[in-house]
Design an enzyme around this catalytic site. Sequence first.
Site, PDB file in Angstrom:
ATOM      1  N   PRO A   8       0.829  -1.208   0.000  1.00  0.00           N
ATOM      2  CA  PRO A   8       0.000   0.000   0.000  1.00  0.00           C
ATOM      3  C   PRO A   8       0.865   1.260   0.000  1.00  0.00           C
ATOM      4  CG  PRO A   8      -0.294  -1.271   2.037  1.00  0.00           C
ATOM      5  CD  PRO A   8       0.689  -2.000   1.211  1.00  0.00           C
ATOM      6  N   PRO A   9       0.289   2.401  -0.377  1.00  0.00           N
ATOM      7  CA  PRO A   9       1.059   3.641  -0.425  1.00  0.00           C
ATOM      8  C   PRO A   9       1.641   3.988   0.937  1.00  0.00           C
ATOM      9  CG  PRO A   9      -1.127   3.944  -1.371  1.00  0.00           C
ATOM     10  CD  PRO A   9      -1.108   2.583  -0.786  1.00  0.00           C
TER      11      PRO A   9
ATOM     12  N   THR B 247       4.213   2.812   2.529  1.00  0.00           N
ATOM     13  CA  THR B 247       4.824   1.775   3.362  1.00  0.00           C
ATOM     14  C   THR B 247       6.340   1.749   3.203  1.00  0.00           C
ATOM     15  OG1 THR B 247       4.202   0.254   1.612  1.00  0.00           O
ATOM     16  CG2 THR B 247       2.885   0.208   3.594  1.00  0.00           C
TER      17      THR B 247
ATOM     18  N   GLU C 137      -9.315 -14.039  14.596  1.00  0.00           N
ATOM     19  CA  GLU C 137      -8.143 -14.793  14.126  1.00  0.00           C
ATOM     20  C   GLU C 137      -7.766 -15.900  15.099  1.00  0.00           C
ATOM     21  OE1 GLU C 137      -7.204 -14.597  11.165  1.00  0.00           O
ATOM     22  OE2 GLU C 137      -8.336 -12.787  10.694  1.00  0.00           O
TER      23      GLU C 137
HETATM   24  P1  ADP Z   1       5.830   4.302  -0.861  1.00  0.00           P
HETATM   25  O1  ADP Z   1       6.845   4.442  -1.935  1.00  0.00           O
HETATM   26  O2  ADP Z   1       5.640   2.895  -0.395  1.00  0.00           O
HETATM   27  O3  ADP Z   1       4.522   4.937  -1.159  1.00  0.00           O
HETATM   28  P2  ADP Z   1       7.670   5.941   0.528  1.00  0.00           P
HETATM   29  O4  ADP Z   1       8.881   5.122   0.462  1.00  0.00           O
HETATM   30  O5  ADP Z   1       7.577   7.056  -0.433  1.00  0.00           O
HETATM   31  O6  ADP Z   1       6.377   5.047   0.425  1.00  0.00           O
HETATM   32  O7  ADP Z   1       7.525   6.464   2.005  1.00  0.00           O
HETATM   33  C1  ADP Z   1       7.191   7.786   2.295  1.00  0.00           C
HETATM   34  C2  ADP Z   1       7.859   8.237   3.553  1.00  0.00           C
HETATM   35  O8  ADP Z   1       7.354   7.521   4.674  1.00  0.00           O
HETATM   36  C3  ADP Z   1       9.344   7.966   3.572  1.00  0.00           C
HETATM   37  O9  ADP Z   1      10.050   8.992   2.978  1.00  0.00           O
HETATM   38  C4  ADP Z   1       9.648   7.860   5.052  1.00  0.00           C
HETATM   39  O10 ADP Z   1       9.830   9.122   5.611  1.00  0.00           O
HETATM   40  C5  ADP Z   1       8.373   7.283   5.613  1.00  0.00           C
HETATM   41  N1  ADP Z   1       8.483   5.838   5.806  1.00  0.00           N
HETATM   42  C6  ADP Z   1       7.751   4.892   5.205  1.00  0.00           C
HETATM   43  N2  ADP Z   1       8.096   3.658   5.633  1.00  0.00           N
HETATM   44  C7  ADP Z   1       9.093   3.837   6.513  1.00  0.00           C
HETATM   45  C8  ADP Z   1       9.894   2.943   7.301  1.00  0.00           C
HETATM   46  N3  ADP Z   1       9.710   1.613   7.261  1.00  0.00           N
HETATM   47  N4  ADP Z   1      10.829   3.485   8.095  1.00  0.00           N
HETATM   48  C9  ADP Z   1      11.024   4.816   8.150  1.00  0.00           C
HETATM   49  N5  ADP Z   1      10.308   5.697   7.444  1.00  0.00           N
HETATM   50  C10 ADP Z   1       9.341   5.234   6.628  1.00  0.00           C
HETATM   51 ZN    ZN Z   2     -11.496 -15.216   9.090  1.00  0.00          ZN
END
Ligand code: ADP
Ligand code: ZN
Length: 632
Positions: A230-231, A233, A453
């Site tokens: 998902p977005p 992450t 669950e």
């Molecule tokens: P996606 O590409 O999956 O949509 P991004 O990589 O662009 O997500 O994440 C957006 C921001 O969220 C990152 O720049 C970071 O600041 C924060 N973030 C997301 N996941 C993490 C993580 N596991 N650890 C630290 N920061 C995270």
């Molecule tokens: Zn179930």
Amino acid sequence: NGRRMLALKKSRGMFGYVAVLLLMVLTISMLFTNGFGSNIRDRRITYPQLLTMIEEGQVRSVAIRGTSLVGVTTTTTVADADFPDKNYDFETIIGADFIVTARQMQAAKLGKPLDEVSVKDLPFTIIYRQPLTTPWWYDLIPLAISLVLCGVMFWLIMRAQTGGNGKVMNFGRSRARIHDPNKNKVTFADVAGAEEEKEELKEMVDFLRNPKAYIDMGARIPKGVLLIGPPGTGKTLLAKAVAGEAGVPFFSISGSEFVEMFVGMGASKVRDLFKQAKEKAPCIVFIDEIDAIGKKRDGGKFGGGNDEREQTLNQLLTEMDGFEGSNGVIILAATNRPESLDPALTRPGRFDRRVPVELPDLQGREAILRVHAKKIKTEPNINYAQIARMASGASGAELANIVNEAALRAVRNHRTAASQADMEESIEVVIAGYQKKNAILTDKEKSIVSYHEIGHALVAALQSHSAPVQKITIVPRTSGALGYTMQVDEGNHYLMTKDEIINKIATLTAGRVAEEIVFGSITTGASNDIEQATKLARAMITRYGMSDEFGMVAMETVENAYLGGDTSLSCSAETQARIDALVVSIVKEQYQKATQILTDNRAKLDELAKYLYEKETITGEEFMNILNKKEA
Ligand code: ADP
Ligand code: ZN
Ligand code: MG
């Protein structure tokens, strides 16, 4: 003034093109009406014609400019004031000896020697104007201007294609941004939680660091890795971290940037991207939001489909086939809609490795909060676990935002450090701000999902013939499920016994059973369970010959074993009704069995559900430990 043209184009976008086009049209039309227009061509005469007219006394005045001459006749309608600048009756190119010739003609007419006939004796007035002859390139000016304008047009288009950076001659080059591995380095330490994801990507890092070892070994390294989740992450972050860890250049481009204004450009951009990447190998090519070009091709059913996108996709596939992973180029791609991708992309040899990037669990959320809290000033006594618990279901990006909001709130209130209250307050701000579709689970919902669950897991564990529980989680999944219980069979398993199927049905119903026992009400959360249980019960009767009533009679046949395994029913309507009734009774029976099991083990159900609620994700081992703990 290329710089200025560029500035014009950049700031005004389409306006630049329109302006240049207009200019071109105007210039050319001006040249044609005033330079070579038909009205003027009509007045052109030849030199002998001019001499004849002089002979016949028809010429009143001429104006000479080098070799060109304009003039008016004795019967002219041209006003004196207009001649020769604005209007004249005829125009011609004269010989260098024009004056002498005119004098000779006059001398012959008057019967005098040439010496005695001066310019003043000629029957017409001569006005000398700028004795300059027209330079040879004079006639080339309109052509030159058109050429220059065309060039400018072409150049502007090229700039648009390259995003205004890079050299002029890079029509159709990719716009990939390249990141220096030593600047703004992102490493795995910046990606909190996501341990499984990092583990999966470590192999890539290792390969990029030391490709030779792998090549010498003859190992085949995956070319493409697809990050799915998902977005927010952290997919983009993970890709950058892989490059940072490996210390290699990182080309990043977004899928949507390939598909742009000019047809055919997408494909050539892909080609160029891979060419650049091969030059810089070992390196990483990261295609973000690959679904923009990687959508399933629909075979051009409607109006030929999106040809541009398909060509781009085809080019990508070709490029991926055309190089070996051992070239040292690894392609990472990210998407949050894996189901919409063209199957050709996910085939072996292309993006053959998938790394699901899921929403963080409790521990993961806490770790992410800590990573981002390091970047701001915080009070010393913050309980991150507490904040993480409150923000269940939040993505990494949202957590990063929560921390940032907390910092902003502290500044607004004239404090020098963010407090626990700031953090807790900003959870709501962030979530409300996003108007998240699948908003954070409420405590009550979380509790229901936990019981649901654990219900599955308990019934599975307390029956013989069921696969052991591997993992239970109540972190919402990419698939939309609020939680799931993963069972893994030990060893290969090709045959299922009737008991196993029956027990599986009981296990499937157990989620709903737990909800009913504990909360006295049921939710929509069991729809997938219901569907699966029904399918299994039905297949027992119609395909596996496992019902006493029908025995070994196949009433359903699998039509296409490869494409989804559609089945078709071949029996009478009465039989169908009877099958339905049997299905209902099988499922009901198992529902009762599950109810029995869970009521008998209510204490364990409560204990485990509470534990899962706290931890959000538990392993099969933890589960079995609690289950087998001696009863107090
Ligand atoms: P996606 O590409 O999956 O949509 P991004 O990589 O662009 O997500 O994440 C957006 C921001 O969220 C990152 O720049 C970071 O600041 C924060 N973030 C997301 N996941 C993490 C993580 N596991 N650890 C630290 N920061 C995270
Ligand atoms: Zn179930
Ligand atoms: Mg992203």
